[in-house]
Design a protein around this motif. Structure first.
Motif, PDB file in Angstrom:
ATOM      1  N   SER A  96       0.831  -1.209   0.000  1.00  0.00           N
ATOM      2  CA  SER A  96       0.000   0.000   0.000  1.00  0.00           C
ATOM      3  C   SER A  96       0.864   1.258   0.000  1.00  0.00           C
ATOM      4  O   SER A  96       1.946   1.286   0.575  1.00  0.00           O
ATOM      5  N   LEU A  97       0.329   2.293  -0.623  1.00  0.00           N
ATOM      6  CA  LEU A  97       1.025   3.566  -0.666  1.00  0.00           C
ATOM      7  C   LEU A  97       0.980   4.271   0.678  1.00  0.00           C
ATOM      8  O   LEU A  97       1.853   5.075   1.001  1.00  0.00           O
ATOM      9  N   ASP A  98      -0.023   3.960   1.490  1.00  0.00           N
ATOM     10  CA  ASP A  98      -0.179   4.606   2.796  1.00  0.00           C
ATOM     11  C   ASP A  98      -0.565   3.554   3.820  1.00  0.00           C
ATOM     12  O   ASP A  98      -1.094   2.498   3.485  1.00  0.00           O
ATOM     13  N   SER A  99      -0.309   3.840   5.074  1.00  0.00           N
ATOM     14  CA  SER A  99      -0.602   2.881   6.137  1.00  0.00           C
ATOM     15  C   SER A  99      -2.089   2.704   6.354  1.00  0.00           C
ATOM     16  O   SER A  99      -2.510   1.758   7.018  1.00  0.00           O
ATOM     17  N   GLY A 100      -2.889   3.617   5.816  1.00  0.00           N
ATOM     18  CA  GLY A 100      -4.341   3.464   5.876  1.00  0.00           C
ATOM     19  C   GLY A 100      -4.890   2.501   4.852  1.00  0.00           C
ATOM     20  O   GLY A 100      -6.076   2.191   4.856  1.00  0.00           O
ATOM     21  N   ASN A 101      -4.031   2.038   3.945  1.00  0.00           N
ATOM     22  CA  ASN A 101      -4.381   1.011   2.959  1.00  0.00           C
ATOM     23  C   ASN A 101      -5.506   1.442   2.016  1.00  0.00           C
ATOM     24  O   ASN A 101      -6.453   0.689   1.771  1.00  0.00           O
ATOM     25  N   ALA A 102      -5.362   2.626   1.449  1.00  0.00           N
ATOM     26  CA  ALA A 102      -6.354   3.089   0.480  1.00  0.00           C
ATOM     27  C   ALA A 102      -6.083   2.520  -0.901  1.00  0.00           C
ATOM     28  O   ALA A 102      -7.001   2.062  -1.587  1.00  0.00           O
ATOM     29  N   ILE A 103      -4.816   2.516  -1.327  1.00  0.00           N
ATOM     30  CA  ILE A 103      -4.466   2.070  -2.670  1.00  0.00           C
ATOM     31  C   ILE A 103      -3.015   1.584  -2.677  1.00  0.00           C
ATOM     32  O   ILE A 103      -2.189   2.065  -1.900  1.00  0.00           O
ATOM     33  N   THR A 104      -2.731   0.621  -3.537  1.00  0.00           N
ATOM     34  CA  THR A 104      -1.357   0.128  -3.646  1.00  0.00           C
ATOM     35  C   THR A 104      -0.579   0.979  -4.637  1.00  0.00           C
ATOM     36  O   THR A 104      -1.130   1.833  -5.340  1.00  0.00           O
ATOM     37  N   VAL A 105       0.714   0.721  -4.709  1.00  0.00           N
ATOM     38  CA  VAL A 105       1.545   1.372  -5.726  1.00  0.00           C
ATOM     39  C   VAL A 105       1.284   0.714  -7.077  1.00  0.00           C
ATOM     40  O   VAL A 105       0.468  -0.193  -7.193  1.00  0.00           O
ATOM     41  N   ASP A 106       2.012   1.160  -8.089  1.00  0.00           N
ATOM     42  CA  ASP A 106       1.750   0.691  -9.452  1.00  0.00           C
ATOM     43  C   ASP A 106       2.472  -0.604  -9.801  1.00  0.00           C
ATOM     44  O   ASP A 106       2.501  -1.000 -10.962  1.00  0.00           O
ATOM     45  N   PRO A 285      -6.737  -2.910   0.138  1.00  0.00           N
ATOM     46  CA  PRO A 285      -6.718  -1.648  -0.612  1.00  0.00           C
ATOM     47  C   PRO A 285      -7.043  -1.891  -2.078  1.00  0.00           C
ATOM     48  O   PRO A 285      -7.060  -3.035  -2.561  1.00  0.00           O
ATOM     49  N   TYR A 286      -7.309  -0.822  -2.792  1.00  0.00           N
ATOM     50  CA  TYR A 286      -7.506  -0.925  -4.232  1.00  0.00           C
ATOM     51  C   TYR A 286      -6.161  -1.300  -4.860  1.00  0.00           C
ATOM     52  O   TYR A 286      -5.133  -0.708  -4.556  1.00  0.00           O
ATOM     53  N   ILE A 287      -6.189  -2.295  -5.744  1.00  0.00           N
ATOM     54  CA  ILE A 287      -4.954  -2.779  -6.362  1.00  0.00           C
ATOM     55  C   ILE A 287      -4.610  -1.872  -7.538  1.00  0.00           C
ATOM     56  O   ILE A 287      -5.245  -1.934  -8.593  1.00  0.00           O
ATOM     57  N   GLY A 288      -3.610  -1.049  -7.344  1.00  0.00           N
ATOM     58  CA  GLY A 288      -3.315  -0.018  -8.322  1.00  0.00           C
ATOM     59  C   GLY A 288      -2.637  -0.504  -9.579  1.00  0.00           C
ATOM     60  O   GLY A 288      -2.549   0.226 -10.561  1.00  0.00           O
ATOM     61  N   TRP A 289      -2.109  -1.730  -9.575  1.00  0.00           N
ATOM     62  CA  TRP A 289      -1.380  -2.212 -10.756  1.00  0.00           C
ATOM     63  C   TRP A 289      -2.169  -3.240 -11.549  1.00  0.00           C
ATOM     64  O   TRP A 289      -1.833  -3.550 -12.690  1.00  0.00           O
ATOM     65  N   LEU A 290      -3.235  -3.805 -10.963  1.00  0.00           N
ATOM     66  CA  LEU A 290      -4.011  -4.842 -11.637  1.00  0.00           C
ATOM     67  C   LEU A 290      -5.153  -4.174 -12.404  1.00  0.00           C
ATOM     68  O   LEU A 290      -5.881  -3.352 -11.842  1.00  0.00           O
ATOM     69  N   PRO A 291      -5.340  -4.492 -13.699  1.00  0.00           N
ATOM     70  CA  PRO A 291      -6.446  -3.902 -14.458  1.00  0.00           C
ATOM     71  C   PRO A 291      -7.777  -4.109 -13.768  1.00  0.00           C
ATOM     72  O   PRO A 291      -8.032  -5.167 -13.176  1.00  0.00           O
ATOM     73  N   ALA A 292      -8.627  -3.099 -13.835  1.00  0.00           N
ATOM     74  CA  ALA A 292      -9.886  -3.113 -13.097  1.00  0.00           C
ATOM     75  C   ALA A 292     -10.760  -4.309 -13.445  1.00  0.00           C
ATOM     76  O   ALA A 292     -11.502  -4.830 -12.606  1.00  0.00           O
ATOM     77  N   GLN A 293     -10.684  -4.797 -14.707  1.00  0.00           N
ATOM     78  CA  GLN A 293     -11.556  -5.894 -15.111  1.00  0.00           C
ATOM     79  C   GLN A 293     -11.201  -7.212 -14.412  1.00  0.00           C
ATOM     80  O   GLN A 293     -11.994  -8.155 -14.406  1.00  0.00           O
ATOM     81  N   PHE A 294     -10.005  -7.280 -13.812  1.00  0.00           N
ATOM     82  CA  PHE A 294      -9.607  -8.489 -13.104  1.00  0.00           C
ATOM     83  C   PHE A 294      -9.960  -8.452 -11.624  1.00  0.00           C
ATOM     84  O   PHE A 294      -9.792  -9.442 -10.918  1.00  0.00           O
TER      85      PHE A 294
END
Length: 296
Positions: A96-106, A285-294
């Protein structure tokens, strides 16, 4: 070539026949030794060889460690994620990009895991962030040396190690916190494992060892996916061609060994991807590197 082929009279193996010939000795210990023998015999290191190796590793440490923090936090995007992973195991797992686990890195998180562990141990600093990269640079240099030495001799390995670490892109790669350092280390390790798999004679004992080396090669390639996704697969065509052409076994055994390597690669690459699919979106968190359709 210093690493000489074992003679058929001593080890029951002929590089031309590619088959195991029955040993002349009736001793059970001699038979067991011949069954587990390798096609290549590694020469002993002389005192000069050890000195050269020590010098090479010292130079590698100097190249990768001196003034390591000149780039400060290097790629601050990944440094931020490493800091988050150092204070939250959930952020550590997902990258995750932040400790709150909102979104991952790319990118997948394998390279971040090493940095986050370093920060947990040493505290947040530029040195803690970049320490794993420099260590991987030294490890890759040694692994490349060890691979070349097995087949072309100690001094060929030394020269190869120096060429590698003095290459500008390598000197930069292992002093920066992009995922490339881990990717190159894993690919080098997979190359070493593949070549080791070709050393064993065509006998059940040697075949089992060959299969395990292929499984290791596949696992290292597979773990390259959580490091930097599909870039690790660039070496696969060359690996497959080398093994299918050079393995001293029959074609059926070559295919089985290849399938074993592919299986370990899928497991090593797929477990984390599977985790992103089976864990509900509300618990990660939202997976920032995986395409949304997956994503579910």
């Amino acid at each position: 070539m210093n690493a000489s082929l074992a003679s058929s009279s001593s080890y029951g193996f002929s590089p031309h026949s590619r088959t195991f010939t029955s040993p002349r000795s009736t001793s059970a210990d001699a038979v067991a030794d011949e069954h587990s023998s390798r096609a290549y015999i590694l020469p002993r290191r002389t005192r000069g060889d050890w000195v050269a190796l020590g010098v090479m590793l010292l130079v590698a440490c100097a190249i990768f460690f001196i003034n390591l923090t000149a780039s400060r936090y290097a790629n601050e995007f990944y440094s931020t994620a490493a800091q988050a992973g150092s204070v939250s195991w959930k952020a550590f797992l997902w990258g995750s990009l932040d400790s709150g686990n909102a979104i991952t890195v790319d990118k997948p998180p394998a390279a971040l895991w090493l940095m986050a562990l370093s920060v947990r141990i040493f505290g947040l600093s530029s040195f803690a962030i970049l320490l794993p990269e420099a260590l991987m640079g030294v490890a890759t240099t040694y692994l490349l040396y060890a691979t070349v030495r097995r087949y072309w001799g100690n001094w060929a390995g030394i020269v190869t190690g120096f060429i590698f670490m003095l290459t500008p892109v390598a000197a930069l790669m292992f002093r920066f916190n992009n995922p490339d350092a881990l990717l190159v280390l894993l690919m080098t390790g997979a190359t070493h494992a593949l070549l080791r798999s070709l050393e064993y004679v065509n006998h059940p004992s040697g075949n089992r060892k060959r299969t395990w080396w292929m499984v290791l090669a596949g696992a290292l390639i597979g773990f390259g996916f959580p490091a930097k996704q599909l870039q690790v697969l660039l070496v696969l065509p060359g690996f497959a061609l080398a093994f299918l052409l050079a393995s001293p076994t029959g074609m059926v055994r070559r295919i089985l060994d290849t399938l074993a390597a592919i299986g370990s690669m899928i497991v090593a690459a797929g477990w984390w991807v599977l985790l992103t699919v089976i864990v509900p979106a509300s618990d990660r968190p939202y997976i920032g590197w995986l395409p949304a359709q997956f994503l579910p």
